[in-house]
Motif scaffolding. Structure first.
Motif, PDB file in Angstrom:
ATOM      1  N   SER A  28       0.836  -1.156  -0.065  1.00  0.00           N
ATOM      2  CA  SER A  28       0.124   0.101  -0.073  1.00  0.00           C
ATOM      3  C   SER A  28       0.698   1.469  -0.056  1.00  0.00           C
ATOM      4  O   SER A  28       0.307   2.240  -0.572  1.00  0.00           O
ATOM      5  N   LEU A  31       1.999   1.751  -3.876  1.00  0.00           N
ATOM      6  CA  LEU A  31       0.935   1.936  -4.822  1.00  0.00           C
ATOM      7  C   LEU A  31       0.439   3.306  -4.834  1.00  0.00           C
ATOM      8  O   LEU A  31       0.484   3.924  -3.770  1.00  0.00           O
ATOM      9  N   GLU A  33      -2.669   4.482  -5.895  1.00  0.00           N
ATOM     10  CA  GLU A  33      -4.082   4.678  -6.003  1.00  0.00           C
ATOM     11  C   GLU A  33      -4.740   5.008  -4.482  1.00  0.00           C
ATOM     12  O   GLU A  33      -5.730   4.163  -4.139  1.00  0.00           O
ATOM     13  N   TRP A  34      -4.230   5.869  -3.822  1.00  0.00           N
ATOM     14  CA  TRP A  34      -4.928   6.231  -2.718  1.00  0.00           C
ATOM     15  C   TRP A  34      -5.927   7.183  -2.726  1.00  0.00           C
ATOM     16  O   TRP A  34      -7.219   7.104  -2.450  1.00  0.00           O
ATOM     17  N   GLY A  53      -0.599   9.013  -4.592  1.00  0.00           N
ATOM     18  CA  GLY A  53      -0.153   8.082  -3.372  1.00  0.00           C
ATOM     19  C   GLY A  53       0.680   8.917  -2.488  1.00  0.00           C
ATOM     20  O   GLY A  53       0.526  10.147  -2.557  1.00  0.00           O
ATOM     21  N   THR A 180      -5.949   1.497  -3.132  1.00  0.00           N
ATOM     22  CA  THR A 180      -5.229   1.205  -2.358  1.00  0.00           C
ATOM     23  C   THR A 180      -5.585   1.291  -0.878  1.00  0.00           C
ATOM     24  O   THR A 180      -5.102   0.601   0.018  1.00  0.00           O
ATOM     25  N   CYS A 181      -6.690   2.140  -0.910  1.00  0.00           N
ATOM     26  CA  CYS A 181      -7.276   2.209   0.510  1.00  0.00           C
ATOM     27  C   CYS A 181      -7.853   1.243   1.212  1.00  0.00           C
ATOM     28  O   CYS A 181      -7.648   0.609   2.372  1.00  0.00           O
ATOM     29  N   LEU A 183      -7.062  -1.969   0.181  1.00  0.00           N
ATOM     30  CA  LEU A 183      -5.639  -2.737   0.801  1.00  0.00           C
ATOM     31  C   LEU A 183      -5.238  -2.295   2.036  1.00  0.00           C
ATOM     32  O   LEU A 183      -4.529  -3.453   2.774  1.00  0.00           O
TER      33      LEU A 183
END
Length: 216
Positions: A28, A31, A33-34, A53, A180-181, A183
């Protein structure tokens, strides 16, 4: 020794869960994609998507129907344009990774004491389990706080003053929480579960030391 090993079944499960939690936490961090920024077409740039990110931002521009331009920019600790939530999330995830790895190491030592099975090491094993559990709970809390910070920023539709070279607006027309959040949420849950499993260790009855009363 059989009872001692049997009593550590939860801790063995906690070790497996904690290992996955550490992997997910590190993934996380890497990555992007936050936050998902949906970019509209402007006279200066085409429509696209910006994935923000904690360490970098990646911009996907649709230059044509068959081609997509990708540009990624890394952050630095000296970058003053980064908002407080991104800086805090980055440090929290770093702390979570370190705490999780330390807890994992202590858990390995504790399990070794259990499988050795000597009487004088049972108290040591119990203390190691407790310390490892506390570290993992702290790591899970750090990840949870980072997730909440990211979610609140998206909920408030906060903007970021990126440098002009990034060709990004201060605030997009629309933004959303990235995958990603999710994850990170899974990593936090598994880290907390691993910590709780580590804390609930009890010395097996046959391994407990009882005082010897001498006959007079």
């Amino acid at each position: 020794m059989t009872l001692a090993v049997h009593s550590a079944r939860r801790q063995v499960a906690g070790f497996a869960v904690g290992t996955l939690a550490c992997i997910f936490c590190m993934m996380s961090m890497g990555l992007t994609e936050w936050r998902m920024w949906y970019l509209e077409r402007t006279p200066m740039s085409s429509a696209g998507l910006a994935c923000i990110g904690v360490w970098k931002v990646c911009i996907y521009r649709h230059s044509s129907y068959s081609k997509r331009d990708i540009a990624c920019h890394l952050y630095h600790y000296t970058d003053a344009y980064l908002p407080l939530d991104i800086q805090a999330s980055r440090n929290l995830l770093l702390a979570a990774s370190i705490l999780g790895l330390l807890g994992k190491g202590l858990l390995v030592l504790a399990l070794r004491h259990v499988f050795v099975g000597s009487l004088d090491t049972n108290v040591t094993a119990q203390n190691l389990f407790l310390t490892a559990g506390i570290l993992k709970v702290a790591a899970g809390t750090c990840i949870s706080v980072a997730v909440v910070c990211n979610y609140c920023s998206v909920l408030k539709a906060e903007g970021i003053a990126f440098p002009p070279s990034f060709a990004l607006p201060f605030k997009p027309q629309a933004q959303d929480v990235g995958s990603t959040c999710g994850l990170a949420v899974l990593a936090a849950f598994m880290m907390l579960l691993s910590g709780l499993l580590s804390c609930f260790y009890r010395v097996a009855p046959e391994s407990q030391v009882h005082p010897v009363v001498s006959e007079i």
